[in-house]
Motif scaffolding. Sequence first.
Motif, PDB file in Angstrom:
ATOM      1  N   ALA A  56       0.819  -1.210   0.000  1.00 14.64           N
ATOM      2  CA  ALA A  56       0.000   0.000   0.000  1.00 14.64           C
ATOM      3  C   ALA A  56       0.852   1.258   0.000  1.00 14.64           C
ATOM      4  O   ALA A  56       0.430   2.308  -0.491  1.00 14.64           O
ATOM      5  CB  ALA A  56      -0.938   0.005   1.215  1.00 14.64           C
ATOM      6  N   GLY A  57       2.032   1.209   0.571  1.00 10.54           N
ATOM      7  CA  GLY A  57       2.893   2.385   0.620  1.00 10.54           C
ATOM      8  C   GLY A  57       3.984   2.192   1.653  1.00 10.54           C
ATOM      9  O   GLY A  57       4.007   1.215   2.403  1.00 10.54           O
ATOM     10  N   ARG A  58       4.888   3.156   1.690  1.00 11.15           N
ATOM     11  CA  ARG A  58       5.989   3.114   2.641  1.00 11.15           C
ATOM     12  C   ARG A  58       6.074   4.458   3.351  1.00 11.15           C
ATOM     13  O   ARG A  58       6.045   5.498   2.706  1.00 11.15           O
ATOM     14  CB  ARG A  58       7.315   2.807   1.938  1.00 11.15           C
ATOM     15  N   MET A  59       6.179   4.402   4.676  1.00  9.35           N
ATOM     16  CA  MET A  59       6.313   5.617   5.471  1.00  9.35           C
ATOM     17  C   MET A  59       7.640   5.581   6.220  1.00  9.35           C
ATOM     18  O   MET A  59       8.045   4.533   6.727  1.00  9.35           O
ATOM     19  CB  MET A  59       5.157   5.737   6.465  1.00  9.35           C
ATOM     20  N   PRO A  60       8.323   6.726   6.311  1.00  4.73           N
ATOM     21  CA  PRO A  60       9.676   6.722   6.882  1.00  4.73           C
ATOM     22  C   PRO A  60       9.690   6.718   8.408  1.00  4.73           C
ATOM     23  O   PRO A  60       8.852   7.331   9.063  1.00  4.73           O
ATOM     24  CB  PRO A  60      10.264   8.030   6.346  1.00  4.73           C
ATOM     25  N   LEU A  61      10.643   5.995   8.963  1.00  8.61           N
ATOM     26  CA  LEU A  61      11.007   6.133  10.368  1.00  8.61           C
ATOM     27  C   LEU A  61      12.392   6.762  10.465  1.00  8.61           C
ATOM     28  O   LEU A  61      13.030   6.716  11.513  1.00  8.61           O
ATOM     29  CB  LEU A  61      10.992   4.769  11.064  1.00  8.61           C
ATOM     30  N   ALA A  62      12.849   7.335   9.352  1.00  4.50           N
ATOM     31  CA  ALA A  62      14.132   8.022   9.300  1.00  4.50           C
ATOM     32  C   ALA A  62      13.937   9.349   8.601  1.00  4.50           C
ATOM     33  O   ALA A  62      13.192   9.446   7.631  1.00  4.50           O
ATOM     34  CB  ALA A  62      15.180   7.183   8.575  1.00  4.50           C
ATOM     35  N   GLY A  63      14.603  10.371   9.092  1.00  2.00           N
ATOM     36  CA  GLY A  63      14.519  11.697   8.495  1.00  2.00           C
ATOM     37  C   GLY A  63      15.612  11.882   7.464  1.00  2.00           C
ATOM     38  O   GLY A  63      16.622  11.180   7.454  1.00  2.00           O
TER      39      GLY A  63
END
Length: 554
Positions: A86-93
């Motif tokens: 469905a998608g990818r969300m970051p846990l890194a800035g």
Amino acid sequence: MHDAHDCDVLVVGAGPSGLTAALALAQQGVRVRIVDRGSGPVEEARAAIVHARTLELLDRLGVAEQAVARGLPIAEVAIHERGRPAGRMPLAGAGTAAWSRFPYALALEQFETERLLVDALAEHGVTVDWDTAVDGLDDSGRGVRARTRRAGAACEVTARWLIGADGASSTVRHLLGLDFGGRTYQQSGMLADVTLDVDLGVRGMRLNLTRGGFVGILPLASGRCRLFGVVPPWIHHGDEPAAVSHEAYAPLEPEVLRRWFADFFRVDAELREVVWASMFRFHSRIASRFDSGSCFLIGDAAHIHNPAGGQGLNLGIGDAVNLAWKLAEVTHGRAPAWLVETYDAERRPVARTVLKRTDLGFRAETGNSAVAVWMRTHLVTRVIGAVSRLAPVRRLFFHIFSQLWITYRGSRAVAGGPRVAGRLRPGDRAPHAPLGGAGGEGQGGGRSVLDLTHGAGYHVLCFPGVSGAAAGVGEVAEALDDRYPGLVTVHEVPPREAAARRAYQVRGARWVVVRPDGHVAVVVDLPDADPVGRLTAHLDRVLVPASQRDPDAG
């Protein structure tokens, strides 16, 4: 000269929050004792995510590098719906969005976190009194008398302060008579540490939205994986549903977990070994106060919530650091007694915000109404897929989960400031900013402005105008040292440090005072006719000038 108390601070509970509080106090020369009813550090992974802000706080205690060495950086959450990407969300800035030295989440088993903190405490001559329970408290207003029990033998410990870090079923909270209002969800959850028959090759967490809830996989540095999720009331077993216990913390049989894994995780892998597995209940509760007389609550003793986003351990360590430096300053007579009262005022709003956000996310992930199920089934893939590609959404996702958003604006322990949207204000977290001249990010071998502000006391950053050194920096440093000897350190950040100036939003020239916990206390824009007066106007409120200090304190 110390009073007749056995210790300055008694910490009850040796989980991550209690150990962090004890370490922060010991590093500041506070006489601390820590007890726990358990026989030693936990042996399970349990809480396994350490976010960016927590790594910054651990860095101030000198243990972040060991944590990173023992853990596995996690860059993103890969979101699926019934196995479909469905998608990818970051846990890194990325770039300047975070201004953090640790712009990622860290997969770190709780037993590793606890062991590195226990080892750091031992370096200061403090060991945990294991197998020691507290079953009574008496707060006289000038100190606390705690009744402890070890191997059936009763004993009393007196302390100036007491910190309850003894978990969600806190004995300290019960003895203080503090309400723990909130709710318990009907859904049950599961945690398991397993090995898989294949390497999934992931650098991040995998989350799969299923009917009735969600499940996830988090890779660990040990090579194991953490499985987590909301447990459905049944599991397919051939043509017959197999019942699953929803009793809180009931054991989870490996065969049941294997069937559940095959039915819901939707990955091309099989469980090789189930190291540990447990059921638990989801709660959302917060104590009516985080303080009572000479006693304080931190971590799960003060607040518990569903584990969405892995916020719990991180919230507790934030509590510990916020409270510990204030207790140290007051214990040593370097700050007025009211400073410790700001612990509740600063941390309860943060905890309430986290509870609201995790409740909202949990309801969205687990709602079983027809509308909720239809939205997850038909809209989630399209929506997440679209928004996860937008840079502002990705930055916001990282910012929220990393806890870099936490601020204490309006607290009595920081100065006032103009309400300008997007501007650095007193109470905000002091941003990381790389040093190294000419201004490019990543230069300077990883050194940061925050490297200057490690250690005890307040730190004053002087950003002079681009035309040269700020006039009077030396005089200001001398005046502050005379007034608060050993408590305030002045640092000049040269104009060539362009990255630091951007991080601290310096347009001309500016003084920034940073508290011992890495939050901004004062912002003064230059030129100023009386910089010492502007700085001491606040510092005189939160520090006791040498001329007024009790020579016997501390």
